[in-house]
Motif scaffolding. Structure first.
Motif, PDB file in Angstrom:
ATOM      1  N   MET A  23       0.828  -1.141  -0.076  1.00 52.99           N
ATOM      2  CA  MET A  23      -0.054  -0.045   0.041  1.00 52.99           C
ATOM      3  C   MET A  23       0.822   1.356  -0.074  1.00 52.99           C
ATOM      4  O   MET A  23       1.442   1.638   0.989  1.00 52.99           O
ATOM      5  N   ASN A  55       1.144   5.184  -1.256  1.00 55.80           N
ATOM      6  CA  ASN A  55       0.475   6.449  -1.710  1.00 55.80           C
ATOM      7  C   ASN A  55       1.511   7.220  -2.927  1.00 55.80           C
ATOM      8  O   ASN A  55       2.575   7.463  -2.564  1.00 55.80           O
ATOM      9  N   ASN A  94       3.049  10.453  -1.838  1.00 57.25           N
ATOM     10  CA  ASN A  94       4.071  10.346  -0.832  1.00 57.25           C
ATOM     11  C   ASN A  94       5.332   9.712  -1.521  1.00 57.25           C
ATOM     12  O   ASN A  94       6.377  10.022  -1.209  1.00 57.25           O
ATOM     13  N   PHE A 153      -4.209   3.209   5.134  1.00 56.06           N
ATOM     14  CA  PHE A 153      -3.845   3.481   3.935  1.00 56.06           C
ATOM     15  C   PHE A 153      -5.093   4.514   3.105  1.00 56.06           C
ATOM     16  O   PHE A 153      -4.826   5.490   2.671  1.00 56.06           O
ATOM     17  N   GLN A 154      -6.116   3.978   3.213  1.00 55.73           N
ATOM     18  CA  GLN A 154      -7.252   4.561   2.594  1.00 55.73           C
ATOM     19  C   GLN A 154      -7.677   5.983   3.268  1.00 55.73           C
ATOM     20  O   GLN A 154      -7.641   7.150   2.430  1.00 55.73           O
ATOM     21  N   TYR A 187      -5.666   7.933   4.753  1.00 56.64           N
ATOM     22  CA  TYR A 187      -4.618   8.756   4.397  1.00 56.64           C
ATOM     23  C   TYR A 187      -4.579   9.263   2.924  1.00 56.64           C
ATOM     24  O   TYR A 187      -4.566  10.641   2.657  1.00 56.64           O
ATOM     25  N   THR A 188      -4.895   8.407   2.095  1.00 64.27           N
ATOM     26  CA  THR A 188      -4.848   8.549   0.582  1.00 64.27           C
ATOM     27  C   THR A 188      -6.220   9.393   0.186  1.00 64.27           C
ATOM     28  O   THR A 188      -5.968  10.174  -0.766  1.00 64.27           O
ATOM     29  N   LYS A 226      -7.221  11.970   1.479  1.00 63.86           N
ATOM     30  CA  LYS A 226      -7.379  13.375   1.941  1.00 63.86           C
ATOM     31  C   LYS A 226      -6.911  14.238   0.683  1.00 63.86           C
ATOM     32  O   LYS A 226      -6.382  13.700  -0.268  1.00 63.86           O
ATOM     33  N   ARG A 239      -4.174  13.821  -2.484  1.00 63.92           N
ATOM     34  CA  ARG A 239      -3.674  12.564  -2.609  1.00 63.92           C
ATOM     35  C   ARG A 239      -3.921  11.306  -3.222  1.00 63.92           C
ATOM     36  O   ARG A 239      -3.396  10.435  -3.145  1.00 63.92           O
ATOM     37  N   CYS A 240      -4.816  11.551  -4.075  1.00 65.83           N
ATOM     38  CA  CYS A 240      -5.491  10.662  -4.770  1.00 65.83           C
ATOM     39  C   CYS A 240      -5.223  10.809  -6.314  1.00 65.83           C
ATOM     40  O   CYS A 240      -4.791  12.336  -6.774  1.00 65.83           O
ATOM     41  N   ARG A 291      -4.547   1.096  -5.965  1.00 62.72           N
ATOM     42  CA  ARG A 291      -5.567   0.406  -5.009  1.00 62.72           C
ATOM     43  C   ARG A 291      -6.877   0.989  -5.136  1.00 62.72           C
ATOM     44  O   ARG A 291      -6.839   2.611  -4.961  1.00 62.72           O
ATOM     45  N   VAL A 320      -9.694   2.960  -3.243  1.00 64.96           N
ATOM     46  CA  VAL A 320      -9.724   3.059  -1.876  1.00 64.96           C
ATOM     47  C   VAL A 320     -11.110   3.883  -1.661  1.00 64.96           C
ATOM     48  O   VAL A 320     -11.550   4.192  -0.593  1.00 64.96           O
TER      49      VAL A 320
END
Length: 168
Positions: free
Chosen positions: A113, A115, A118, A138-139, A141-142, A144, A147-148, A165, A167
């Motif tokens: 996992m 990001n 990151n 992970f989900q 954080y991602t 936010k 970040r996608c 992934r 999310v």
């Protein structure tokens, strides 16, 4: 077994070379990329500099992530050494990963996992690569803001698409 590292954060392409040699941020006249700024920070400053609308900013963000990733890994998806490098970068032991198929299988594991934003900061500045204890972390954080990445754009780069992934 020992992990063989082919790459060390911050050494493959220093930020100073990135500005001279390309990268997403170097293409905008009058914008001076900051060497140690994180991706989101730098991208937001660029969006203000270019006076982008929210819609344009969202479109350009995906393009920037993809371009930055291609800057570090290139687009030769048939180079097993690049796939091994990516595996080592995200913490996968590369012993026994002698083919691209094996590398892709390892990178596609549900346990990997990463990001992408990151990861870009890690490549550029050596910022620690975030390790997630579980999918929920992970989900969270991602998802936010910023970040996608668009699935359509991410699929254009095989190195990026293998790390995608679902999310949301």
């Amino acid at each position: 077994m020992q992990i063989t590292r082919l790459w060390r954060p911050g050494t493959a392409t220093p930020a100073s070379e990135m500005v001279r040699g390309g990268g997403y941020f170097a293409q905008f006249e009058g914008f001076t990329p900051q060497m140690n700024a994180g991706f989101l920070n730098q991208f937001n400053k660029l969006a203000i500099h270019e006076n982008w609308s929210k819609r344009e900013k969202a479109r350009r963000r995906d393009e920037a992530v993809e371009t930055e990733f291609a800057h570090y890994f290139g687009t030769d998806y048939h180079d097993v050494a690049k796939w091994q490098e990516l595996c080592g970068l995200v913490g996968i032991e590369i012993d026994g990963l002698s083919s691209i198929t094996k590398c892709k299988k390892a990178l596609g594991s549900r346990k990997v996992m990463v990001n992408l934003v990151n990861l870009g900061d890690h490549l550029k500045n050596g910022t620690p690569l975030k390790k997630f204890k579980n999918f929920w972390d992970f989900q969270r954080y991602t998802l936010k803001p910023g970040r996608c990445m668009s699935r359509t754009l991410a699929k254009k780069n095989a190195f990026v698409s293998v790390l995608l992934r679902h999310v949301a």
